[in-house]
Motif scaffolding. Structure first.
Motif, PDB file in Angstrom:
ATOM      1  N   ALA A  15      16.086  80.142  -9.742  1.00 41.77           N
ATOM      2  CA  ALA A  15      14.800  78.713  -8.823  1.00 41.77           C
ATOM      3  C   ALA A  15      13.953  78.153 -10.473  1.00 41.77           C
ATOM      4  O   ALA A  15      14.522  78.165 -11.477  1.00 41.77           O
ATOM      5  CB  ALA A  15      13.815  80.286  -9.006  1.00 41.77           C
ATOM      6  N   ARG A  16      13.858  76.728  -9.917  1.00 37.38           N
ATOM      7  CA  ARG A  16      13.376  76.064 -10.458  1.00 37.38           C
ATOM      8  C   ARG A  16      14.628  74.830 -10.942  1.00 37.38           C
ATOM      9  O   ARG A  16      14.110  73.934 -11.478  1.00 37.38           O
ATOM     10  CB  ARG A  16      12.208  75.999 -11.806  1.00 37.38           C
ATOM     11  CG  ARG A  16      11.655  77.044 -11.315  1.00 37.38           C
ATOM     12  CD  ARG A  16      10.590  77.473 -12.634  1.00 37.38           C
ATOM     13  NE  ARG A  16       9.095  78.339 -12.120  1.00 37.38           N
ATOM     14  CZ  ARG A  16       8.409  78.699 -12.494  1.00 37.38           C
ATOM     15  NH1 ARG A  16       8.355  78.826 -13.889  1.00 37.38           N
ATOM     16  NH2 ARG A  16       7.564  79.735 -12.459  1.00 37.38           N
ATOM     17  N   ASP A  17      16.133  75.483 -10.778  1.00 34.31           N
ATOM     18  CA  ASP A  17      16.620  74.320 -10.893  1.00 34.31           C
ATOM     19  C   ASP A  17      16.546  73.393 -10.534  1.00 34.31           C
ATOM     20  O   ASP A  17      17.104  72.552 -10.236  1.00 34.31           O
ATOM     21  CB  ASP A  17      18.116  75.643 -10.655  1.00 34.31           C
ATOM     22  CG  ASP A  17      17.970  75.863 -11.981  1.00 34.31           C
ATOM     23  OD1 ASP A  17      17.375  76.305 -12.935  1.00 34.31           O
ATOM     24  OD2 ASP A  17      19.578  77.191 -11.867  1.00 34.31           O
ATOM     25  N   ARG A  47       7.044  81.038  -8.152  1.00 26.66           N
ATOM     26  CA  ARG A  47       6.295  80.000  -8.048  1.00 26.66           C
ATOM     27  C   ARG A  47       6.417  79.518  -6.626  1.00 26.66           C
ATOM     28  O   ARG A  47       5.028  78.388  -5.659  1.00 26.66           O
ATOM     29  CB  ARG A  47       7.693  78.801  -8.181  1.00 26.66           C
ATOM     30  CG  ARG A  47       8.714  77.720  -7.703  1.00 26.66           C
ATOM     31  CD  ARG A  47       8.848  76.768  -7.860  1.00 26.66           C
ATOM     32  NE  ARG A  47      10.156  76.312  -7.547  1.00 26.66           N
ATOM     33  CZ  ARG A  47      10.670  75.082  -7.783  1.00 26.66           C
ATOM     34  NH1 ARG A  47       9.911  74.184  -8.673  1.00 26.66           N
ATOM     35  NH2 ARG A  47      12.157  74.970  -7.199  1.00 26.66           N
ATOM     36  N   ARG A  66      13.506  72.163  -4.146  1.00 22.31           N
ATOM     37  CA  ARG A  66      13.091  73.578  -3.496  1.00 22.31           C
ATOM     38  C   ARG A  66      13.450  75.305  -3.609  1.00 22.31           C
ATOM     39  O   ARG A  66      15.083  74.850  -4.240  1.00 22.31           O
ATOM     40  CB  ARG A  66      12.755  73.218  -2.063  1.00 22.31           C
ATOM     41  CG  ARG A  66      11.612  72.342  -2.052  1.00 22.31           C
ATOM     42  CD  ARG A  66      11.470  71.914   0.166  1.00 22.31           C
ATOM     43  NE  ARG A  66      13.029  71.415   0.342  1.00 22.31           N
ATOM     44  CZ  ARG A  66      13.514  71.236   1.218  1.00 22.31           C
ATOM     45  NH1 ARG A  66      11.900  71.637   1.865  1.00 22.31           N
ATOM     46  NH2 ARG A  66      14.239  70.876   1.968  1.00 22.31           N
ATOM     47  N   ASP A  67      13.645  76.068  -3.849  1.00 15.83           N
ATOM     48  CA  ASP A  67      14.268  77.768  -3.717  1.00 15.83           C
ATOM     49  C   ASP A  67      14.317  77.639  -2.447  1.00 15.83           C
ATOM     50  O   ASP A  67      13.594  77.193  -1.728  1.00 15.83           O
ATOM     51  CB  ASP A  67      13.400  78.544  -4.801  1.00 15.83           C
ATOM     52  CG  ASP A  67      12.642  78.021  -5.692  1.00 15.83           C
ATOM     53  OD1 ASP A  67      13.349  77.244  -6.798  1.00 15.83           O
ATOM     54  OD2 ASP A  67      11.335  78.094  -6.886  1.00 15.83           O
ATOM     55  N   VAL A 113      14.125  83.153 -11.841  1.00 22.11           N
ATOM     56  CA  VAL A 113      14.555  81.438 -12.688  1.00 22.11           C
ATOM     57  C   VAL A 113      15.500  81.836 -12.934  1.00 22.11           C
ATOM     58  O   VAL A 113      16.599  82.355 -14.178  1.00 22.11           O
ATOM     59  CB  VAL A 113      13.171  81.751 -14.537  1.00 22.11           C
ATOM     60  CG1 VAL A 113      13.159  80.564 -14.648  1.00 22.11           C
ATOM     61  CG2 VAL A 113      11.381  82.010 -13.346  1.00 22.11           C
ATOM     62  N   ASN A 165      16.868  83.058  -6.494  1.00 22.60           N
ATOM     63  CA  ASN A 165      15.409  82.861  -7.031  1.00 22.60           C
ATOM     64  C   ASN A 165      14.272  83.429  -7.999  1.00 22.60           C
ATOM     65  O   ASN A 165      14.267  83.544  -8.256  1.00 22.60           O
ATOM     66  CB  ASN A 165      14.842  83.574  -5.117  1.00 22.60           C
ATOM     67  CG  ASN A 165      14.358  81.901  -4.388  1.00 22.60           C
ATOM     68  OD1 ASN A 165      14.750  80.820  -4.689  1.00 22.60           O
ATOM     69  ND2 ASN A 165      14.258  82.743  -2.854  1.00 22.60           N
ATOM     70  N   SER A 181      10.912  82.655  -4.668  1.00 23.51           N
ATOM     71  CA  SER A 181      10.441  82.826  -6.094  1.00 23.51           C
ATOM     72  C   SER A 181       8.962  82.815  -6.170  1.00 23.51           C
ATOM     73  O   SER A 181       8.074  82.609  -5.224  1.00 23.51           O
ATOM     74  CB  SER A 181      11.164  81.023  -6.419  1.00 23.51           C
ATOM     75  OG  SER A 181      10.267  80.408  -5.652  1.00 23.51           O
TER      76      SER A 181
END
Length: 218
Positions: A138-140, A58, A143-144, A115, A113, A56
């Protein structure tokens, strides 16, 4: 094709999204090109993007761009939002694969991954929510991928434990590592005939060339 001896058909299939069910490499390559160019860096080639652009943003961008990671992410998404839906292209047989899983009564989810909000916009754009029960991006989760957290979130509330009855299907080392970490069955789709490098560190239990072969395995 048939399953290896000792393996039973799955109860759940979790799919990666980019370049597992849809071809998004042209979009990803353009986003990386614009990002590197805006930051005054030499852009990666398309081959370098395909080899390196895993994980991801991030997780990856602070390593790539350091203190300029936020600026890089802003540029990346300026390009992304301009082109990602119009260029979204299902891989051959992806719709048939999802319909087949749904018809067999399997729990189907996406673990990506990308968003989460962007992932769900793409799933809805293709009209695939009729087959997909949940889309985790990602961000759900905390950690991804390659962490197992998104897999746990995808299965949360289903009563399905992450074991060999849950297939995690993807095309990158992050997908395989995530499956191993969660205790699911790692399934690699696509890729070279001979495994090498990071793919050998967390090897797949099953392999398929494409969506059509996955249907045959199921």
């Amino acid at each position: 094709m048939s399953l290896p001896e000792g393996l039973k058909p799955p109860r759940a299939v979790l799919f990666d999204w980019d370049n597992t069910l849809v071809n998004t490499w042209p979009t990803i390559v353009e986003c990386y090109r614009d990002t590197f160019t805006a930051l005054g860096l030499v852009p990666w080639t398309a081959a370098e993007v395909q080899d390196r652009a895993h994980g991801s943003l991030r997780e990856v961008f602070p390593t790539l761009f350091g203190e300029r990671a936020a600026e890089a992410e802003r540029v990346f998404y300026e390009t992304f939002f301009r082109i990602h839906l119009e260029r979204l292209e299902p891989l051959a047989g992806a719709d048939t694969l999802l319909a087949h899983c749904h018809a067999k009564g399997l729990y189907v989810a996406i673990v990506s991954n990308k968003v989460g909000d962007n992932l769900r916009a793409e799933v809805a754009h293709l009209g695939w929510n009729r087959w997909i029960a949940r889309s985790v991006g990602a961000r759900d989760a905390a950690r991804d991928k390659p962490a197992p957290d998104p897999i746990y979130l995808a299965l949360d509330g289903t009563g399905i434990a992450p074991d060999d009855s849950v297939w995690m299907v993807g095309d990158t080392p992050a997908d395989l590592k995530s499956a191993h970490a969660a205790g699911c069955l790692p399934v690699l789709v696509g890729g070279a005939d001979e495994l090498s490098g990071s793919l050998l560190e967390h090897p797949p239990r099953l392999r398929a060339r494409n969506c059509h072969q996955l249907v045959a395995l199921l």
